[in-house]
Each structure stands twice: as structure tokens, then as C-alpha cells.
Design a protein around this motif. Structure first.
Motif, PDB file in Angstrom:
ATOM      1  N   LYS A  63     -28.907   4.699  11.785  1.00  0.00           N
ATOM      2  CA  LYS A  63     -28.805   5.838  10.724  1.00  0.00           C
ATOM      3  C   LYS A  63     -28.888   5.179   9.342  1.00  0.00           C
ATOM      4  O   LYS A  63     -28.889   5.724   8.354  1.00  0.00           O
ATOM      5  CB  LYS A  63     -27.162   6.350  10.729  1.00  0.00           C
ATOM      6  N   LYS A  64     -28.829   3.735   9.367  1.00  0.00           N
ATOM      7  CA  LYS A  64     -28.956   3.065   8.039  1.00  0.00           C
ATOM      8  C   LYS A  64     -30.185   3.376   7.243  1.00  0.00           C
ATOM      9  O   LYS A  64     -30.374   3.109   5.945  1.00  0.00           O
ATOM     10  CB  LYS A  64     -28.500   1.505   8.167  1.00  0.00           C
ATOM     11  N   PHE A  65     -31.413   3.397   8.113  1.00  0.00           N
ATOM     12  CA  PHE A  65     -32.525   3.748   7.614  1.00  0.00           C
ATOM     13  C   PHE A  65     -33.304   5.108   7.830  1.00  0.00           C
ATOM     14  O   PHE A  65     -34.521   5.437   7.594  1.00  0.00           O
ATOM     15  CB  PHE A  65     -33.806   2.468   7.982  1.00  0.00           C
ATOM     16  N   LEU A  66     -32.531   6.020   8.399  1.00  0.00           N
ATOM     17  CA  LEU A  66     -33.114   7.522   8.609  1.00  0.00           C
ATOM     18  C   LEU A  66     -32.451   8.400   7.731  1.00  0.00           C
ATOM     19  O   LEU A  66     -31.151   8.141   7.466  1.00  0.00           O
ATOM     20  CB  LEU A  66     -33.030   7.662   9.798  1.00  0.00           C
ATOM     21  N   SER A  67     -32.714   9.419   7.022  1.00  0.00           N
ATOM     22  CA  SER A  67     -32.154  10.540   6.350  1.00  0.00           C
ATOM     23  C   SER A  67     -31.427  11.291   7.510  1.00  0.00           C
ATOM     24  O   SER A  67     -31.638  11.139   8.559  1.00  0.00           O
ATOM     25  CB  SER A  67     -33.004  11.282   5.800  1.00  0.00           C
ATOM     26  N   ARG A  68     -30.290  12.023   6.928  1.00  0.00           N
ATOM     27  CA  ARG A  68     -29.577  12.595   7.913  1.00  0.00           C
ATOM     28  C   ARG A  68     -30.265  13.648   8.699  1.00  0.00           C
ATOM     29  O   ARG A  68     -30.100  14.009   9.807  1.00  0.00           O
ATOM     30  CB  ARG A  68     -28.365  13.548   7.162  1.00  0.00           C
ATOM     31  N   GLU A  69     -31.234  14.323   8.132  1.00  0.00           N
ATOM     32  CA  GLU A  69     -32.142  15.343   8.733  1.00  0.00           C
ATOM     33  C   GLU A  69     -32.989  14.523   9.784  1.00  0.00           C
ATOM     34  O   GLU A  69     -33.063  14.843  11.091  1.00  0.00           O
ATOM     35  CB  GLU A  69     -32.996  15.982   7.622  1.00  0.00           C
ATOM     36  N   ASP A  70     -33.784  13.468   9.617  1.00  0.00           N
ATOM     37  CA  ASP A  70     -34.461  12.720  10.635  1.00  0.00           C
ATOM     38  C   ASP A  70     -33.673  12.060  11.672  1.00  0.00           C
ATOM     39  O   ASP A  70     -34.067  12.072  12.766  1.00  0.00           O
ATOM     40  CB  ASP A  70     -35.146  11.503   9.690  1.00  0.00           C
ATOM     41  N   LEU A  71     -32.243  11.769  11.140  1.00  0.00           N
ATOM     42  CA  LEU A  71     -31.466  11.259  12.324  1.00  0.00           C
ATOM     43  C   LEU A  71     -31.180  12.250  13.387  1.00  0.00           C
ATOM     44  O   LEU A  71     -31.132  11.993  14.673  1.00  0.00           O
ATOM     45  CB  LEU A  71     -30.100  10.569  11.635  1.00  0.00           C
ATOM     46  N   SER A  72     -30.857  13.390  12.891  1.00  0.00           N
ATOM     47  CA  SER A  72     -30.724  14.445  13.978  1.00  0.00           C
ATOM     48  C   SER A  72     -31.667  14.731  14.959  1.00  0.00           C
ATOM     49  O   SER A  72     -31.851  15.088  15.964  1.00  0.00           O
ATOM     50  CB  SER A  72     -30.185  15.771  13.042  1.00  0.00           C
ATOM     51  N   LYS A  73     -33.073  14.713  14.192  1.00  0.00           N
ATOM     52  CA  LYS A  73     -34.145  14.981  14.979  1.00  0.00           C
ATOM     53  C   LYS A  73     -34.324  13.822  16.321  1.00  0.00           C
ATOM     54  O   LYS A  73     -34.945  14.027  17.235  1.00  0.00           O
ATOM     55  CB  LYS A  73     -35.455  14.933  13.940  1.00  0.00           C
ATOM     56  N   VAL A  74     -34.085  12.684  15.430  1.00  0.00           N
ATOM     57  CA  VAL A  74     -34.410  11.459  16.439  1.00  0.00           C
ATOM     58  C   VAL A  74     -33.374  11.739  17.719  1.00  0.00           C
ATOM     59  O   VAL A  74     -33.755  11.305  18.902  1.00  0.00           O
ATOM     60  CB  VAL A  74     -34.298  10.017  15.635  1.00  0.00           C
ATOM     61  N   LYS A  75     -32.198  12.023  17.488  1.00  0.00           N
ATOM     62  CA  LYS A  75     -31.067  11.956  18.311  1.00  0.00           C
ATOM     63  C   LYS A  75     -31.746  13.149  19.481  1.00  0.00           C
ATOM     64  O   LYS A  75     -31.474  13.038  20.795  1.00  0.00           O
ATOM     65  CB  LYS A  75     -29.798  12.403  17.728  1.00  0.00           C
ATOM     66  N   LYS A  76     -32.196  14.152  19.057  1.00  0.00           N
ATOM     67  CA  LYS A  76     -32.429  15.413  19.691  1.00  0.00           C
ATOM     68  C   LYS A  76     -33.740  14.853  20.633  1.00  0.00           C
ATOM     69  O   LYS A  76     -33.627  15.042  21.976  1.00  0.00           O
ATOM     70  CB  LYS A  76     -33.113  16.442  18.954  1.00  0.00           C
ATOM     71  N   ILE A  77     -34.772  14.034  20.279  1.00  0.00           N
ATOM     72  CA  ILE A  77     -35.656  13.568  20.789  1.00  0.00           C
ATOM     73  C   ILE A  77     -35.273  12.582  22.127  1.00  0.00           C
ATOM     74  O   ILE A  77     -35.510  12.577  23.070  1.00  0.00           O
ATOM     75  CB  ILE A  77     -36.646  12.629  19.902  1.00  0.00           C
ATOM     76  N   PHE A  78     -34.336  11.792  21.710  1.00  0.00           N
ATOM     77  CA  PHE A  78     -33.512  10.889  22.630  1.00  0.00           C
ATOM     78  C   PHE A  78     -32.891  11.506  23.787  1.00  0.00           C
ATOM     79  O   PHE A  78     -32.983  11.130  24.931  1.00  0.00           O
ATOM     80  CB  PHE A  78     -32.364   9.992  21.816  1.00  0.00           C
ATOM     81  N   LYS A  79     -32.440  12.345  23.289  1.00  0.00           N
ATOM     82  CA  LYS A  79     -31.467  13.171  24.448  1.00  0.00           C
ATOM     83  C   LYS A  79     -32.518  14.166  25.272  1.00  0.00           C
ATOM     84  O   LYS A  79     -32.180  14.155  26.708  1.00  0.00           O
ATOM     85  CB  LYS A  79     -30.504  14.341  23.779  1.00  0.00           C
TER      86      LYS A  79
END
Length: 376
Positions: free
Chosen positions: A49-65
């Protein structure tokens, strides 16, 4: 004093370090990622989260899941290996009964795949049911090549050599079990077609399953073995003769009446070969109606393949007819492909194939759109 080699080594290390400093934090994380270090999306988020925007973080978490769901999808290689190791001997009939029941329950819950079909044949052989085995084999014979992409689910828990050895044993069982020689040969040839792109394609010699081109023509004319399996015979012609003969064969057999009666057995065929006769085309388009309305991603893939092949062959008359009938298919093909393969990614279906196809489109930002899918 440093040797010339050591100076070179140190210079190379300095160069690598300078390059690494230029990489984005997210890319550094991606190339160092180990799945075992991140069991939950929250743990992952805490790290990135320290190097991703909130929007990108949400996308990456979805990809991870989504990727984690894929890791948990049933892989059929375990079931196949267990079934072949338990075998077919009557002395294990109680264990076999239980395993058969578990296999059929799992297939009902998990859905279609290549090895689940093979497992059903194993069960049919165990219960000595020729009719059931032939029914399953007929389904295999009508499979299109791309179904191996969408429905393989082989798993990665066993090495290729082990799976191949057990698969050869399975085919020996089929060879000894089935009394109908033609069904056997059709089944073995279809498996050879489906696995042709594999590193170790099937060698049909040991089952005496090779047909000459004349035999292929004769077998096609056999009652009950021909036109209902036209997709299979199209492939057999493709593998054994020249394009001109394939074309002549298809023009003769792909009539409106044949398509009306049997075309739904092999809808994939029309993505490879589209008839010239207008009556035949109309019958194909009726089948396409069903594919367009279908929610199944494989069906949508067949439509994209059809559009691509019509465009490539400059069959604009049919292409325009389809676009007029289905406005949703009138958008530029590359846009439809991008949306389709991104949808596949979001659903966690055939991810590696989707990534490959997206990269071919060349309008994708790799680090933004693709790399996280590869990471997990």
C-alpha cells in the motif's frame, strides 16, 4: 590486487545495482514475490500500500483473490493418478466403489474438464458399462481443439512422465474394453488431435489406430459414424490430405440439412470452416444465435474466432450480415478481444492463455494491466 575478471564482475554488479535502483517499487516487489509469504490479501496490502494508489491497491487485491481461487480449483491429475493406481481389480471392489462415487460427485460439482471425462470412462470400464463408455467417448470425439484450452484443468502435482505412463495404461484398458473397433480408433485419433501440440503427442501405432486417407474416406461413409461427427472428420482430412480435398469434402457435406440436424454437435467447426452456400450459412447463423446469447466464455470465444476468420478470409458479406444481426459484434475486433480476455482474467478463467492473447494485441500496458496477474 584485483584480477581483470574480478574488476569485470564488480563492474557488472554495480551496473545491475544501478539498474535495480531505476525500477519502480511495484516491479521490485513483483519480481521478488513468493506466494508462501502472503497467505491473505490483508498481509499483501500491508506490504504494497505504501507504493500504490488506493485505486490500484484495490485492483491488485482483487487480482490476488482471483488468483488464490484459481490455486484452489480442483486439479484432476490427483484424481486420475489415484484412480489408475487403485486400478480395476475386483479384489479392491469396495475401495473402487467408494472412489467411483467420489469421482462422480466431484465431476458433478466441479464441471467439465478433459481429465474428468477420462475419469468417467475409467468408472464406466470399472462397472463394465460399454454403452456409457461409448457415450462419453462420443462427447470426446465432438470436442474442438480450443476446448483443451478452456477445460484442461490438468494440474501440476505430478510430472509429465508419470501422467503419460498412466495415460498409456488407461488407453490400453480402453483398447481391451471397447468391443467396437471403429469407436476405439476414432477415440484414439481424436486424442492424438487434441494432444498434437503437446511435447509428447500420442503414438497411435501401438493401438493399430492409424488410418490411411482411403480408410478415412471409407470410415466416414459408415452408418452412425459419419456426419454426426463431421468436426472430427474435418480434422482427420486436415491432417491427412491437401486443402483442396478438405474444401471439396466440406462443400459436399456441410449442407443446410446436415447443419440443421447435426451442427450443434460441433459448433466450433464453423469458426474454422464457414460454408459458402447461403442455406447452409443461415443454419450456421441459427447456431450462432445460441452462442451469442450464451454466458459460457468458451462460446463467446468461438464467436470471436469466427469473426476473426471471416475477416481474415475477407468474407465481408457474411461478416456484415452478422454485425447487422448482432450490433454488439459490430465494434472493432481488437476492442472485443481486449474486453473478452480482460473478462476472462477477472473471472480467473484460462488466465495464462488470456495474458498471452492480450500481449498479442499490443495496446496493453504490461506493468499496469498484466504484470500483477503474472506475479500471483
Amino acid at each position: 590486487m584485483l584480477s581483470k575478471k574480478n574488476k569485470l564482475d564488480n563492474g557488472w554488479k554495480d551496473f545491475i545495482n544501478r539498474c535495480f535502483e531505476k525500477l519502480s517499487p511495484s516491479f521490485k516487489f513483483q519480481i521478488a514475490y513468493k506466494r508462501d509469504d502472503f497467505k491473505t490479501s490483508n498481509k499483501l496490502a500491508g506490504k504494497i500500500k505504501k507504493f500504490l494508489s488506493r485505486e490500484d491497491l484495490s485492483k491488485v487485491k482483487k487480482i490476488f483473490k482471483t488468483r488464490e481461487k484459481i490455486h484452489k480449483i480442483k486439479k484432476w491429475d490427483n484424481s486420475f493418478v489415484a484412480a489408475m493406481k487403485l486400478g480395476f481389480d475386483e479384489k479392491h471392489k469396495i475401495k473402487i466403489y467408494r472412489q467411483n462415487k467420489n469421482i462422480l460427485t466431484a465431476i458433478e460439482n466441479e464441471g467439465k474438464s478433459f481429465l474428468s471425462g477420462i475419469l468417467k470412462i475409467i468408472v464406466a470400464i470399472r462397472v463394465d458399462n460399454q454403452a456409457w463408455a461409448k457415450k462419453i467417448i462420443r462427447e470426446f470425439i465432438n470436442m474442438g481443439p480450443a476446448e483443451m484450452i478452456f477445460y484442461h484443468h490438468l494440474g501440476e502435482n505430478h510430472d509429465a512422465r508419470t501422467l503419460r505412463q498412466l495415460f498409456m495404461q488407461f488407453l490400453d484398458k480402453v483398447n481391451n474394453f471397447l468391443s467396437d473397433v471403429k469407436w476405439k480408433k476414432m477415440f484414439f485419433n481424436q486424442l492424438a488431435i487434441l494432444t498434437n501440440s503437446a511435447e509428447m503427442p500420442l503414438d497411435l501405432d501401438q493401438w493399430d489406430a492409424n488410418w490411411s486417407f482411403q480408410e478415412i474416406k471409407d470410415q466416414y461413409k459408415s452408418q452412425n459414424y459419419g456426419i454426426p461427427y463431421l468436426g472430427f472428420w474435418y480434422e482427420m482430412y486436415n491432417y491427412n490430405t491437401f486443402p483442396a480435398q478438405v474444401d471439396r469434402f466440406m462443400k459436399d457435406e456441410l449442407t443446410g440439412d446436415n447443419i440443421k440436424k447435426w451442427g450443434r454437435n460441433y459448433p466450433w467447426l464453423f469458426s474454422y470452416y464457414f460454408p459458402e452456400n447461403e442455406k447452409s450459412q443461415e443454419e450456421v447463423l441459427k447456431i450462432m444465435d445460441e452462442l451469442v446469447k450464451s454466458k459460457i466464455m468458451y462460446d463467446k470465444y468461438l464467436m470471436l474466432q469466427l469473426l476473426g476468420n471471416l475477416n481474415e478470409s475477407k468474407n465481408f458479406k457474411v461478416l456484415n450480415k452478422i454485425k447487422k444481426r448482432y450490433p454488439s459484434l459490430s465494434r472493432p475486433l481488437f476492442q472485443q478481444k481486449r474486453r473478452f480476455y480482460m473478462d476472462l482474467l477477472s473471472k480467473g478463467e484460462v488466465v495464462d492463455f488470456s495474458i498471452y492473447q492480450l500481449l498479442r494485441l499490443k495496446d496493453i500496458v504490461v506493468e499496469k494491466d498484466i504484470l500483477w496477474w503474472v506475479t500471483f
